[in-house]
Design an enzyme around this catalytic site. Sequence first.
Site, PDB file in Angstrom:
ATOM      1  N   CYS A 114       1.035  -1.169  -0.104  1.00 42.19           N
ATOM      2  CA  CYS A 114      -0.082   0.075  -0.008  1.00 42.19           C
ATOM      3  C   CYS A 114       0.814   1.313  -0.048  1.00 42.19           C
ATOM      4  O   CYS A 114       0.317   2.504  -0.185  1.00 42.19           O
ATOM      5  CB  CYS A 114      -0.894  -0.034   1.261  1.00 42.19           C
ATOM      6  SG  CYS A 114      -2.100  -1.381   1.279  1.00 42.19           S
ATOM      7  N   HIS A 255      -3.311   7.054   2.879  1.00 41.43           N
ATOM      8  CA  HIS A 255      -3.768   5.765   2.235  1.00 41.43           C
ATOM      9  C   HIS A 255      -4.966   5.489   3.135  1.00 41.43           C
ATOM     10  O   HIS A 255      -5.290   5.619   4.177  1.00 41.43           O
ATOM     11  CB  HIS A 255      -2.790   4.735   2.642  1.00 41.43           C
ATOM     12  CG  HIS A 255      -3.153   3.452   2.547  1.00 41.43           C
ATOM     13  ND1 HIS A 255      -3.834   3.111   1.188  1.00 41.43           N
ATOM     14  CD2 HIS A 255      -3.111   2.470   3.250  1.00 41.43           C
ATOM     15  CE1 HIS A 255      -3.950   1.563   1.493  1.00 41.43           C
ATOM     16  NE2 HIS A 255      -3.782   1.305   2.728  1.00 41.43           N
ATOM     17  N   ASN A 285      -9.890  -0.438   1.034  1.00 43.31           N
ATOM     18  CA  ASN A 285      -8.440   0.016   0.855  1.00 43.31           C
ATOM     19  C   ASN A 285      -7.988  -0.551  -0.553  1.00 43.31           C
ATOM     20  O   ASN A 285      -8.125  -1.812  -1.131  1.00 43.31           O
ATOM     21  CB  ASN A 285      -7.666  -1.074   1.839  1.00 43.31           C
ATOM     22  CG  ASN A 285      -6.361  -0.963   1.868  1.00 43.31           C
ATOM     23  OD1 ASN A 285      -5.461  -0.521   0.960  1.00 43.31           O
ATOM     24  ND2 ASN A 285      -5.833  -1.468   2.811  1.00 43.31           N
TER      25      ASN A 285
HETATM   26  O1  UT7 Z   1      -2.716  -1.545   4.246  1.00 45.37           O
HETATM   27  C1  UT7 Z   1      -2.989  -2.318   5.184  1.00 45.37           C
HETATM   28  C2  UT7 Z   1      -4.187  -2.764   5.450  1.00 45.37           C
HETATM   29  N1  UT7 Z   1      -4.774  -3.097   6.924  1.00 45.37           N
HETATM   30  C3  UT7 Z   1      -5.154  -2.551   7.801  1.00 45.37           C
HETATM   31  O2  UT7 Z   1      -5.141  -1.326   7.940  1.00 45.37           O
HETATM   32  C4  UT7 Z   1      -5.797  -3.510   9.038  1.00 45.37           C
HETATM   33  C5  UT7 Z   1      -5.933  -2.581  10.435  1.00 45.37           C
HETATM   34  N2  UT7 Z   1      -6.692  -3.416  11.239  1.00 45.37           N
HETATM   35  C6  UT7 Z   1      -8.131  -3.277  11.052  1.00 45.37           C
HETATM   36  O3  UT7 Z   1      -8.502  -2.632  10.592  1.00 45.37           O
HETATM   37  C7  UT7 Z   1      -8.761  -4.050  12.197  1.00 45.37           C
HETATM   38  O4  UT7 Z   1      -8.069  -4.904  12.960  1.00 45.37           O
HETATM   39  C8  UT7 Z   1     -10.057  -4.942  11.547  1.00 45.37           C
HETATM   40  C9  UT7 Z   1     -11.176  -4.055  11.116  1.00 45.37           C
HETATM   41  C10 UT7 Z   1      -9.297  -5.791  10.363  1.00 45.37           C
HETATM   42  C11 UT7 Z   1     -10.466  -6.080  12.618  1.00 45.37           C
HETATM   43  O5  UT7 Z   1     -11.004  -5.072  13.715  1.00 45.37           O
HETATM   44  P1  UT7 Z   1     -10.511  -5.820  15.194  1.00 45.37           P
HETATM   45  O6  UT7 Z   1     -11.253  -4.996  16.106  1.00 45.37           O
HETATM   46  O7  UT7 Z   1      -9.224  -5.679  15.017  1.00 45.37           O
HETATM   47  O8  UT7 Z   1     -11.364  -7.221  15.308  1.00 45.37           O
HETATM   48  P2  UT7 Z   1     -10.640  -8.535  15.610  1.00 45.37           P
HETATM   49  O9  UT7 Z   1      -9.858  -9.011  14.481  1.00 45.37           O
HETATM   50  O10 UT7 Z   1      -9.643  -8.567  16.891  1.00 45.37           O
HETATM   51  O11 UT7 Z   1     -11.993  -9.266  16.156  1.00 45.37           O
HETATM   52  C12 UT7 Z   1     -12.738  -9.253  17.249  1.00 45.37           C
HETATM   53  C13 UT7 Z   1     -13.789 -10.056  16.923  1.00 45.37           C
HETATM   54  C14 UT7 Z   1     -13.457 -11.381  16.780  1.00 45.37           C
HETATM   55  O12 UT7 Z   1     -14.541 -12.286  17.742  1.00 45.37           O
HETATM   56  P3  UT7 Z   1     -14.007 -12.944  19.100  1.00 45.37           P
HETATM   57  O13 UT7 Z   1     -13.051 -13.556  18.943  1.00 45.37           O
HETATM   58  O14 UT7 Z   1     -13.941 -11.669  19.876  1.00 45.37           O
HETATM   59  O15 UT7 Z   1     -15.312 -13.432  19.310  1.00 45.37           O
HETATM   60  C15 UT7 Z   1     -13.685 -11.618  15.372  1.00 45.37           C
HETATM   61  O16 UT7 Z   1     -14.072 -13.133  15.067  1.00 45.37           O
HETATM   62  O17 UT7 Z   1     -14.540  -9.751  15.933  1.00 45.37           O
HETATM   63  C16 UT7 Z   1     -14.586 -11.040  14.966  1.00 45.37           C
HETATM   64  N3  UT7 Z   1     -15.036 -10.588  13.592  1.00 45.37           N
HETATM   65  C17 UT7 Z   1     -16.070 -10.062  13.185  1.00 45.37           C
HETATM   66  N4  UT7 Z   1     -17.385 -10.081  13.453  1.00 45.37           N
HETATM   67  C18 UT7 Z   1     -18.205  -9.679  12.588  1.00 45.37           C
HETATM   68  C19 UT7 Z   1     -13.786 -10.279  12.548  1.00 45.37           C
HETATM   69  N5  UT7 Z   1     -14.017  -9.837  11.804  1.00 45.37           N
HETATM   70  C20 UT7 Z   1     -15.727  -9.771  11.796  1.00 45.37           C
HETATM   71  C21 UT7 Z   1     -16.590  -9.222  10.899  1.00 45.37           C
HETATM   72  N6  UT7 Z   1     -17.889  -9.270  11.136  1.00 45.37           N
HETATM   73  N7  UT7 Z   1     -16.227  -8.905   9.305  1.00 45.37           N
END
Ligand code: UT7
Length: 333
Positions: A114, A255, A285
């Site tokens: 990116c 970005h 993204n």
């Molecule tokens: O160019 C670089 C690109 N990448 C980025 O910029 C990524 C930066 N990171 C993020 O934007 C965030 O980490 C995400 C939006 C990807 C994820 O958010 P998060 O708050 O870090 O969620 P997580 O992965 O820690 O998941 C929290 C909970 C989990 O459930 P449990 O284990 O707490 O029960 C996941 O299974 O949310 C669940 N989860 C979802 N639930 C509904 C993960 N993805 C989803 C979803 N819908 N799409």
Amino acid sequence: MKPIKIAGVGYSLPKSVITNEDLTKLYETSDEWIYTRTGIKERRVVSGDETAIDLGFNAAQKAIAKSGLKPEDFDCIICAASVPPQLYPTLGCTLQAKLGIPNNIPAFDLTAACTGLIYALQVARGFIGTGIYKTILIVAADNNSKITDWSDRGTSILFGDGAGAMVVTEAEDGIDDILSIKVSADGSIGHFIYTDMPGQCCPLVQQASKVGDGKIHMNGKEVYKFAVTTVPPYVEECIASSGLSAEQIDYLIPHQANQRIIESIQNRLKYSDDKVISNIKYYGNTSAASIPIALVEGVEQGKIKLDSTAILCGFGAGMTWGAAVVRLRKGIC
Ligand code: UT7
């Protein structure tokens, strides 16, 4: 160093729209969950035989038209491509042929995920600044949707396809459009986002290898922490070396990875919303293309007035990150 002019910028997006609601057909999620955590409502994806080549071609044509240059004026092509449709020929070579750019110039791809647009700008600045080349076409184009694991709700909510292009030339008027630029990498945290190439060892060797799945894998939490701790102070350092203060810079064009990451940079710079360009809501993204898409669309929508300055910044797989303070001349898009 010879001064650089940003002479034209263009972008292209595929037509197919995938909304958050659409994603609920693939896995358990909701528009509310995705929107509150990322700021994304929908993204565009290629469909059928459309690829990043088509998107890059359209974006390049627009940037070239704005620059007023002709294909034969270019003496180098740099493509910021992390997910090209083909590893080789490179996107740079393919676009050279499609655009009718003469075949005696170099064309190559550069992979900085990116951050690719800012890396390409830094490389172009080195070439133009030292007099090696005078007129460079930069194209940032990826088909992220083709390597997205559409069963992984942690990554497939984020990415979309798109392309951006920028024409940079030696500035005949002596005014440098790059006031400062910095790019960096930390390979020791490369495992935060990775894509293993598919492929395996020769069948005649004793030990078979693990076969890569060719999909995006990401530790979202770590990437998020990395971005909000690394990028805001880095942007401040880049501004400090431009000779301008943060208040003197008209726009932040970051970005588009996550609205909350954009806000962390905005808060650090104490910028009001009208100085910050965000279109992540509609495109997700689009990796290296996200900055030129946000820039040109910002101008089209009247959010950006040209004859101004902007701080561009990005981060991505590698991990890589970069920032540039640039002058936006009238007529570039
Ligand atoms: O160019 C670089 C690109 N990448 C980025 O910029 C990524 C930066 N990171 C993020 O934007 C965030 O980490 C995400 C939006 C990807 C994820 O958010 P998060 O708050 O870090 O969620 P997580 O992965 O820690 O998941 C929290 C909970 C989990 O459930 P449990 O284990 O707490 O029960 C996941 O299974 O949310 C669940 N989860 C979802 N639930 C509904 C993960 N993805 C989803 C979803 N819908 N799409």
